[in-house]
Design a protein around this motif. Structure first.
Motif, PDB file in Angstrom:
ATOM      1  N   TYR A  28      50.919 -16.885 -41.843  1.00 56.11           N
ATOM      2  CA  TYR A  28      49.843 -16.868 -40.849  1.00 56.11           C
ATOM      3  C   TYR A  28      48.455 -17.093 -41.433  1.00 56.11           C
ATOM      4  O   TYR A  28      47.479 -17.140 -40.699  1.00 56.11           O
ATOM      5  CB  TYR A  28      49.888 -15.584 -40.018  1.00 56.11           C
ATOM      6  N   LYS A  29      48.352 -17.206 -42.760  1.00 57.33           N
ATOM      7  CA  LYS A  29      47.083 -17.510 -43.426  1.00 57.33           C
ATOM      8  C   LYS A  29      45.986 -16.495 -43.117  1.00 57.33           C
ATOM      9  O   LYS A  29      44.812 -16.817 -42.998  1.00 57.33           O
ATOM     10  CB  LYS A  29      46.588 -18.917 -43.071  1.00 57.33           C
ATOM     11  N   CYS A  30      46.385 -15.235 -42.997  1.00 56.71           N
ATOM     12  CA  CYS A  30      45.431 -14.146 -42.756  1.00 56.71           C
ATOM     13  C   CYS A  30      45.066 -13.500 -44.087  1.00 56.71           C
ATOM     14  O   CYS A  30      45.800 -13.621 -45.071  1.00 56.71           O
ATOM     15  CB  CYS A  30      46.052 -13.094 -41.828  1.00 56.71           C
ATOM     16  N   PRO A  31      43.939 -12.795 -44.126  1.00 58.54           N
ATOM     17  CA  PRO A  31      43.564 -12.094 -45.360  1.00 58.54           C
ATOM     18  C   PRO A  31      44.628 -11.063 -45.755  1.00 58.54           C
ATOM     19  O   PRO A  31      45.266 -10.456 -44.892  1.00 58.54           O
ATOM     20  CB  PRO A  31      42.256 -11.395 -44.997  1.00 58.54           C
ATOM     21  N   LYS A  32      44.791 -10.868 -47.037  1.00 66.20           N
ATOM     22  CA  LYS A  32      45.783  -9.929 -47.563  1.00 66.20           C
ATOM     23  C   LYS A  32      45.281  -8.499 -47.401  1.00 66.20           C
ATOM     24  O   LYS A  32      44.296  -8.107 -48.019  1.00 66.20           O
ATOM     25  CB  LYS A  32      46.037 -10.242 -49.036  1.00 66.20           C
ATOM     26  N   PRO A  33      45.974  -7.699 -46.582  1.00 60.89           N
ATOM     27  CA  PRO A  33      45.572  -6.301 -46.447  1.00 60.89           C
ATOM     28  C   PRO A  33      45.825  -5.532 -47.752  1.00 60.89           C
ATOM     29  O   PRO A  33      46.728  -5.878 -48.521  1.00 60.89           O
ATOM     30  CB  PRO A  33      46.485  -5.758 -45.346  1.00 60.89           C
ATOM     31  N   PRO A  34      45.039  -4.497 -47.987  1.00 64.32           N
ATOM     32  CA  PRO A  34      45.270  -3.678 -49.191  1.00 64.32           C
ATOM     33  C   PRO A  34      46.683  -3.087 -49.192  1.00 64.32           C
ATOM     34  O   PRO A  34      47.243  -2.764 -48.139  1.00 64.32           O
ATOM     35  CB  PRO A  34      44.226  -2.569 -49.074  1.00 64.32           C
ATOM     36  N   LEU A  35      47.231  -2.936 -50.378  1.00 64.07           N
ATOM     37  CA  LEU A  35      48.590  -2.427 -50.540  1.00 64.07           C
ATOM     38  C   LEU A  35      48.780  -1.083 -49.848  1.00 64.07           C
ATOM     39  O   LEU A  35      49.802  -0.857 -49.187  1.00 64.07           O
ATOM     40  CB  LEU A  35      48.909  -2.308 -52.034  1.00 64.07           C
ATOM     41  N   GLN A  36      47.799  -0.195 -49.954  1.00 63.49           N
ATOM     42  CA  GLN A  36      47.959   1.132 -49.352  1.00 63.49           C
ATOM     43  C   GLN A  36      48.067   1.044 -47.833  1.00 63.49           C
ATOM     44  O   GLN A  36      48.746   1.857 -47.204  1.00 63.49           O
ATOM     45  CB  GLN A  36      46.851   2.112 -49.790  1.00 63.49           C
ATOM     46  N   LYS A  37      47.423   0.048 -47.219  1.00 60.21           N
ATOM     47  CA  LYS A  37      47.525  -0.110 -45.769  1.00 60.21           C
ATOM     48  C   LYS A  37      48.918  -0.604 -45.364  1.00 60.21           C
ATOM     49  O   LYS A  37      49.477  -0.155 -44.367  1.00 60.21           O
ATOM     50  CB  LYS A  37      46.443  -1.052 -45.244  1.00 60.21           C
ATOM     51  N   ILE A  38      49.467  -1.519 -46.131  1.00 60.11           N
ATOM     52  CA  ILE A  38      50.832  -2.007 -45.857  1.00 60.11           C
ATOM     53  C   ILE A  38      51.816  -0.853 -46.015  1.00 60.11           C
ATOM     54  O   ILE A  38      52.687  -0.647 -45.164  1.00 60.11           O
ATOM     55  CB  ILE A  38      51.205  -3.175 -46.791  1.00 60.11           C
ATOM     56  N   HIS A  39      51.686  -0.096 -47.071  1.00 65.28           N
ATOM     57  CA  HIS A  39      52.601   1.032 -47.298  1.00 65.28           C
ATOM     58  C   HIS A  39      52.447   2.093 -46.211  1.00 65.28           C
ATOM     59  O   HIS A  39      53.447   2.670 -45.756  1.00 65.28           O
ATOM     60  CB  HIS A  39      52.372   1.637 -48.683  1.00 65.28           C
ATOM     61  N   HIS A  40      51.227   2.334 -45.766  1.00 67.43           N
ATOM     62  CA  HIS A  40      51.015   3.293 -44.676  1.00 67.43           C
ATOM     63  C   HIS A  40      51.713   2.810 -43.403  1.00 67.43           C
ATOM     64  O   HIS A  40      52.360   3.600 -42.705  1.00 67.43           O
ATOM     65  CB  HIS A  40      49.515   3.497 -44.433  1.00 67.43           C
ATOM     66  N   LEU A  41      51.599   1.529 -43.115  1.00 73.21           N
ATOM     67  CA  LEU A  41      52.263   0.968 -41.937  1.00 73.21           C
ATOM     68  C   LEU A  41      53.784   1.114 -42.042  1.00 73.21           C
ATOM     69  O   LEU A  41      54.436   1.560 -41.098  1.00 73.21           O
ATOM     70  CB  LEU A  41      51.878  -0.503 -41.762  1.00 73.21           C
ATOM     71  N   ILE A  42      54.334   0.779 -43.180  1.00 73.31           N
ATOM     72  CA  ILE A  42      55.784   0.899 -43.377  1.00 73.31           C
ATOM     73  C   ILE A  42      56.229   2.346 -43.184  1.00 73.31           C
ATOM     74  O   ILE A  42      57.206   2.621 -42.478  1.00 73.31           O
ATOM     75  CB  ILE A  42      56.202   0.357 -44.767  1.00 73.31           C
ATOM     76  N   HIS A  43      55.506   3.272 -43.792  1.00 66.77           N
ATOM     77  CA  HIS A  43      55.871   4.691 -43.665  1.00 66.77           C
ATOM     78  C   HIS A  43      55.708   5.198 -42.230  1.00 66.77           C
ATOM     79  O   HIS A  43      56.512   5.992 -41.751  1.00 66.77           O
ATOM     80  CB  HIS A  43      55.055   5.547 -44.639  1.00 66.77           C
ATOM     81  N   THR A  44      54.681   4.736 -41.542  1.00 69.93           N
ATOM     82  CA  THR A  44      54.487   5.116 -40.135  1.00 69.93           C
ATOM     83  C   THR A  44      55.674   4.653 -39.296  1.00 69.93           C
ATOM     84  O   THR A  44      56.188   5.405 -38.462  1.00 69.93           O
ATOM     85  CB  THR A  44      53.171   4.519 -39.594  1.00 69.93           C
ATOM     86  N   LEU A  45      56.116   3.427 -39.521  1.00 72.09           N
ATOM     87  CA  LEU A  45      57.238   2.883 -38.744  1.00 72.09           C
ATOM     88  C   LEU A  45      58.559   3.560 -39.088  1.00 72.09           C
ATOM     89  O   LEU A  45      59.455   3.639 -38.244  1.00 72.09           O
ATOM     90  CB  LEU A  45      57.319   1.371 -38.929  1.00 72.09           C
ATOM     91  N   GLN A  46      58.689   4.062 -40.300  1.00 67.88           N
ATOM     92  CA  GLN A  46      59.916   4.778 -40.670  1.00 67.88           C
ATOM     93  C   GLN A  46      60.076   6.071 -39.881  1.00 67.88           C
ATOM     94  O   GLN A  46      61.181   6.558 -39.704  1.00 67.88           O
ATOM     95  CB  GLN A  46      59.944   5.058 -42.176  1.00 67.88           C
ATOM     96  N   LYS A  47      58.980   6.614 -39.372  1.00 64.99           N
ATOM     97  CA  LYS A  47      59.045   7.834 -38.568  1.00 64.99           C
ATOM     98  C   LYS A  47      59.582   7.563 -37.164  1.00 64.99           C
ATOM     99  O   LYS A  47      59.972   8.493 -36.450  1.00 64.99           O
ATOM    100  CB  LYS A  47      57.653   8.475 -38.459  1.00 64.99           C
ATOM    101  N   GLU A  48      59.561   6.288 -36.741  1.00 66.52           N
ATOM    102  CA  GLU A  48      60.088   5.849 -35.440  1.00 66.52           C
ATOM    103  C   GLU A  48      59.407   6.541 -34.254  1.00 66.52           C
ATOM    104  O   GLU A  48      60.042   6.792 -33.237  1.00 66.52           O
ATOM    105  CB  GLU A  48      61.602   6.016 -35.376  1.00 66.52           C
TER     106      GLU A  48
END
Length: 147
Positions: A28-48
């Motif tokens: 999608y050619k979007c700016p690369k989000p910081p690693l901690q934000k990606i990990h926070h999103l992944i962990h948030t979604l794991q909580k369902e």
């Protein structure tokens, strides 16, 4: 190839992060989000609680992912899901991974009594549009805006 669709776990953090960066930055050619934000999103979604992710795995390697977010439709007065992401790595396109991920999102939405599953794609993503039409989707009359 033995594709398995499942929910990601802690062992998938590195592979799922790499796929999400491919999707965000390369596709999608979007700016690369910081690693901690990606990990926070992944962990948030794991909580369902706010959403859920599915991954496609082929012999221990992640081939793709899909993300569903939980929300409501005022016009339906019911809860709905929004498939915000469906991404398959280039080497796995055409293998059925996208269909399996899509069907997993659809099945989850039905089994959990969501009124409908919505999704969107870029205007110029003709491949995705053909895929979604093949899956039974139809274009809506709504336009998406962001601010």
């Amino acid at each position: 190839m033995s594709l398995i669709i499942r929910h990601p776990n802690e062992n998938d953090l590195e592979g799922l992060t790499a796929l999400m960066y491919e999707y965000i930055v390369d596709f999608y050619k979007c700016p690369k989000p910081p690693l901690q934000k990606i990990h926070h999103l992944i962990h948030t979604l794991q909580k369902e609680e706010k959403g859920i992710q599915f991954v496609a795995e082929d012999n221990g390697k992640l081939a793709g992912f899909a993300t569903l977010y939980f929300t409501f439709s005022t016009t339906r007065a019911e809860p709905i899901t929004v498939m915000n992401d469906l991404y398959v790595a280039l080497e796995y396109r055409g293998t059925g991974a996208a269909e399996k991920l899509f069907r997993s999102c659809q099945t989850y939405s039905l089994l959990n009594q969501y009124a409908v599953m919505n999704w969107e794609t870029a205007h110029d993503n003709a491949r995705a549009q053909r895929f979604y039409e093949k899956m039974g989707g139809s274009k809506e009359d709504w336009l998406t805006y962001s601010i």
